[in-house]
Design an enzyme around this catalytic site. Structure first.
Site, short mmCIF file in Angstrom:
data_model
loop_
_atom_site.label_atom_id
_atom_site.label_comp_id
_atom_site.label_asym_id
_atom_site.label_seq_id
_atom_site.Cartn_x
_atom_site.Cartn_y
_atom_site.Cartn_z
N HIS A 163 39.47 41.29 26.52
CA HIS A 163 39.86 40.52 27.67
C HIS A 163 41.27 40.20 27.63
O HIS A 163 41.75 39.16 28.30
CB HIS A 163 39.12 39.46 27.99
N HIS A 210 35.83 47.03 32.22
CA HIS A 210 35.96 47.69 30.90
C HIS A 210 35.68 49.03 31.41
O HIS A 210 35.00 49.88 30.44
CB HIS A 210 35.05 47.15 29.97
#
Lengths: 333, 333
Positions: free
Chosen positions: A219, A57
């Site tokens: 995700h 991320h």
């Protein structure tokens, strides 16, 4: 999908080594257990904010370590929660006697492991508070979550609470501010392409040539629905309406508008979405007074965007404006 | 490839409108002709630096407009040179009586149109100098170029010369510094995927599943050769060696090392490449004293990386460290 890596299992470790070289003026990278911490001795009298989560991320969270933001960040393996020992070691390394705030995105593994670390910290005599971020209006529960997922509000909470900690606010005050930021923020995102896990080489899901995953998780977990491609203005409105209605944001509210790229999305596209989002916000009577546009919370190389609206009060606004000096966010210093 | 846009022909215009909203505290966006300029009255006694080029390379150049960097940037259509009237209007709007420096990447259309604008400016009594950036060691001539292409050194030249202009250096001095930065910098890049033009929906070229275009240009123009995928450390060495040998960089040289993402490349990957690049630089006896890692000169959504090495002298180093406040680069202010 080809990627710039050596052995797949070394992706996170080698990226951390790169960060240590590239940002040695701002941060120190500790290995085994892995954490990124602010350079120097933890300042006495200041709350230490520690966050973390799966890698993939970036720049979140390691890119947010530094003056006016995080004291430390714990990167897990790709899309995998950091372990309690990482979180414990990072917290102990950066706490300066005024307590530790854990800012935790609402994913089951993260919540569990941060809780275990907090229990151990408390046993060791360190005051600790935990605030869970769960701003994603897309779905009520998801693949990795009981309750809503934590997304873009995390970036805003870490900046605003980091400034409060830097200013010497107490642990209770910083935790209350973080709770308030989370309660005042709502987000939603969409994906135009899946992402590819560099450890496995696998795409996170498949999307048809003309399909969009609407309400995507960071995700690649499913959102609300698959929809056909629409113009950016339409997609932006489809994201903005549920966000505005959920809080709800009301006419006259002062807001921070954050348009976040999920990885592979160009700045041209983010600015096109930003234009549509601020225009819609103004049409709803919201007063956009602060803005952030860029790829700050990504899903590897996913193409897509998320929008976060935060209702600002005077204290949040002044903490937002306060100086920050981290690898990914720098101003005023 | 799906993208976040409305009508294809409005991509650049709507992105500019988004920038105007998102960065209204730093810049003003002028339309027809299009340019992005520093907010406020042009400071008297300071050289105005104006750059530009095709859109699709964001944040370059519009993201570099502001205190300590560019006075104005002229975005053309996607991968298309700005027109002379854009460059002329931007230069006239921001010149404060101390002359204008045009920093121009070496692409035939850019060079021609900036030259035409410079001729008109000079006729209008404005002192103007032009410096051509041509740091790409990959190929001697290319699809859009007589001579080497201008790539990553552009970002460094705009930062360093912008600081000199801000400090009140004369037009001749800023132009000489820019020439010196270009002469001291070398770059090369590679692509793992093509990019997709949002105006046409077309991929810039095709690459096999396991192929890399080595020595890629920032418009997808061919490089030195097609090679099979290699580990990141190998690819980084393949980029670094020709760069180091070309200047040549010598043992003991102090350098700035810039690892640039071409669009869709993750920060994990950029940090892995950075690690390999700094390790190699140190092994060659170079002293890496300044660093930049991120996607600052992109090719739309291309996956890939470029590396730039700049041999620093004391003046370049201190101008690099000087405060800058633009949408894409901010520090020290």
């Amino acid at each position: 999908m080809k990627q710039l890596r050596n052995q797949p299992e070394k992706v996170v470790a080698e990226a951390l080594e790169g960060m240590a070289l590239a940002y040695g003026d701002l941060v120190e990278v500790h290995r085994d257990p892995n954490y990124i911490r602010r350079k120097g001795i933890p300042p006495a009298g200041k709350v230490a904010i520690v966050s973390g989560g799966g890698s993939g991320h970036e720049p979140m969270h390691g890119g947010f370590v530094g003056h006016g933001m995080l004291a430390a960040a714990c990167p897990g393996a790709i899309f995998t929660s950091p372990t309690p020992d990482q979180i414990l070691a990072a917290s102990q390394a950066v706490q300066g006697g005024s307590g530790v705030l854990h800012i935790v995105k609402n994913y089951t593994g993260d919540v569990l492991n941060f809780q275990l670390a907090a229990d151990l910290l408390q046993e060791a005599g360190v005051a600790v508070r935990q605030v869970i971020i769960d701003d994603d209006v897309a779905v009520q529960d998801s693949l990795y979550t009981a309750g809503r997922r934590g997304v873009g509000a995390t970036v805003l909470a870490e900046k605003i609470c980091g400034a409060a900690a830097e200013a010497g606010a107490s642990l209770d005050a910083v935790a209350a501010l973080c709770t308030s930021v989370n309660a005042s923020a709502r987000s939603m995102g969409l994906a135009l392409s899946p992402c590819t896990n560099p450890e496995t080489g696998q795409a996170s899901f498949t999307l048809g040539e003309n399909e969009i995953e609407f309400g995507i998780g960071i995700h690649g977990e499913p959102g609300r629905q698959r929809i056909p491609w629409q113009p950016a203005d339409t997609l932006t409105e489809m994201l903005m309406l549920p966000i505005v209605e959920d809080l709800p944001f009301k006419k006259g509210d002062e807001v921070l508008l954050f348009v976040n790229g999920l990885g592979a999305t160009t700045l041209l596209e983010l600015n096109i979405v930003y234009r549509a989002a601020e225009t819609l916000a103004s049409r709803h009577g919201l007063k956009v007074s602060r803005r952030l546009v860029g790829s700050y919370m990504t899903s590897l190389d996913m193409a897509g965007v998320s929008i976060t609206l935060l209702r600002l009060d005077e204290s949040m606004r002044s903490y937002w404006d306060a100086p920050v000096c981290t690898p990914a966010l720098r101003w005023g210093l």
